[in-house]
Scaffold this active site. Structure first.
Site, short mmCIF file in Angstrom:
data_model
loop_
_atom_site.label_atom_id
_atom_site.label_comp_id
_atom_site.label_asym_id
_atom_site.label_seq_id
_atom_site.Cartn_x
_atom_site.Cartn_y
_atom_site.Cartn_z
N ALA A 189 -10.65 -5.91 6.16
CA ALA A 189 -11.17 -4.63 5.52
C ALA A 189 -9.94 -3.77 5.02
O ALA A 189 -9.19 -3.75 6.06
CB ALA A 189 -12.30 -4.19 6.24
N ASN A 190 -10.40 -2.97 4.10
CA ASN A 190 -9.34 -1.67 3.65
C ASN A 190 -7.76 -2.45 3.56
O ASN A 190 -7.00 -1.73 3.74
CB ASN A 190 -9.41 -0.81 4.75
CG ASN A 190 -10.61 -0.33 5.00
OD1 ASN A 190 -11.31 0.02 4.17
ND2 ASN A 190 -11.11 -0.28 6.34
N ARG A 191 -7.80 -3.74 3.07
CA ARG A 191 -6.51 -4.35 3.01
C ARG A 191 -5.73 -4.40 4.12
O ARG A 191 -4.35 -4.24 3.98
CB ARG A 191 -5.84 -3.57 1.61
CG ARG A 191 -6.57 -3.87 0.47
CD ARG A 191 -5.89 -4.08 -0.94
NE ARG A 191 -6.88 -3.98 -2.05
CZ ARG A 191 -7.17 -5.36 -2.38
NH1 ARG A 191 -6.83 -6.16 -1.90
NH2 ARG A 191 -7.92 -5.22 -3.52
N LEU A 192 -6.30 -4.25 5.54
CA LEU A 192 -5.33 -4.25 6.53
C LEU A 192 -5.48 -5.57 7.12
O LEU A 192 -5.87 -6.10 7.96
CB LEU A 192 -6.06 -3.29 7.50
CG LEU A 192 -6.09 -1.87 7.22
CD1 LEU A 192 -6.84 -1.03 8.36
CD2 LEU A 192 -4.98 -1.17 6.98
N HIS A 193 -4.80 -6.58 6.29
CA HIS A 193 -4.88 -7.98 6.32
C HIS A 193 -4.10 -8.53 7.62
O HIS A 193 -3.09 -7.85 8.08
CB HIS A 193 -4.16 -8.56 5.33
CG HIS A 193 -4.71 -8.23 3.98
ND1 HIS A 193 -6.33 -8.12 3.70
CD2 HIS A 193 -4.37 -7.76 2.72
CE1 HIS A 193 -6.45 -7.67 2.33
NE2 HIS A 193 -5.52 -7.55 1.87
#
Ligand SMILES: Cc1cc2nc3c(=O)[nH]c(=O)nc-3n(C[C@H](O)[C@H](O)[C@H](O)COP(=O)(O)O)c2cc1C
Length: 214
Positions: A189-193
């Site tokens: 989520a939220n590009r917190l890959h």
């Protein structure tokens, strides 16, 4: 597995932080590949194969993963094709799986070697007869004046070998990529890959691993 909450400044959201585990990368590959087989609509074994000329010009195309073991990841192709010529001149490659349904990516890099004649024969003759004919008739990556020329070659081979297996053309073979670098990427989520990289200098060495910033 460790899990905690991460507050995102300014957006009031939180995100579980369980990480890709530092387990053996071959085992991790099996887990992710098994999940991809269950969720991908088509060809979960499709992977991009990057090769490059000796002077560093890259090219990339899809191939199918046909075998895998701790010795490496195997695909089959025409060694006289563009990729085949690049591989012969520079025996290194990179593979990429992207499973959209899982939002996951695996990158694999390392040296390539040709499979044995026996392995190539066994795999070629495990394919349906029509696929054998199609491969034998194809001068892969060479200019084709019109489609009819290819279809005529298909018919000619089918007539020459009216039943049973077709002899494997000598240029039709497989290559095995022995991984030196395997990286697992998971969309979060939220590009917190989440990314974990496994590295080793040669296949006799133990893997080292680290998380990477996304
Ligand atoms: C999903 C998919 C799977 C493919 N699998 C193979 C394969 O296993 N072997 C192969 O030679 N070409 C395969 N192809 C065709 C290649 O992408 C490519 O067009 C062909 O090998 C010629 O590439 P080259 O000119 O770079 O050598 C596949 C294409 C797609 C879209």
């Amino acid at each position: 597995m460790r899990s905690m909450s991460l507050a995102l400044p300014g957006c009031g959201m939180s995100e579980a932080t369980s990480e890709i585990p530092p387990s053996d990368p071959f085992s991790l590959f099996e887990v992710w590949f098994g999940e991809a087989k269950a969720s991908e609509p088509n060809d979960p074994n499709a992977m991009a194969l990057a090769t490059a000329t000796p002077n560093g010009r890259p090219s990339v195309r899809m191939v199918l993963l046909k075998d895998r073991s701790h010795d490496g990841f195997v695909f089959y192709t025409n060694a006289a094709s563009r990729k085949g010529e690049e591989i012969r001149a520079n025996m290194h490659g990179a593979l990429l799986f992207h499973w959209k349904s899982l939002r996951r990516q695996i990158r694999i890099e390392g040296p390539l070697e040709e499979v044995s004649e026996e392995e190539a024969d066994n795999y070629f003759h495990s394919r349906p007869r029509n696929s054998q004919i199609g491969s034998a008739a194809s001068d892969q990556s060479r200019p084709l004046p019109e489609r009819r020329v290819y279809l005529d070659r298909v018919d000619a081979i089918a007539e020459r070998y009216p039943e049973g297996d077709i002899p494997r053309p000598p240029h039709w073979t497989g290559f095995r990529l022995s991984p030196r670098r395997m990286e697992f990427w998971h969309d979060r989520a939220n590009r917190l890959h989440d990314r974990r990289l496994f590295l080793r200098e040669d296949e006799a060495e133990a893997w080292e691993n680290t998380l990477l910033y996304p």
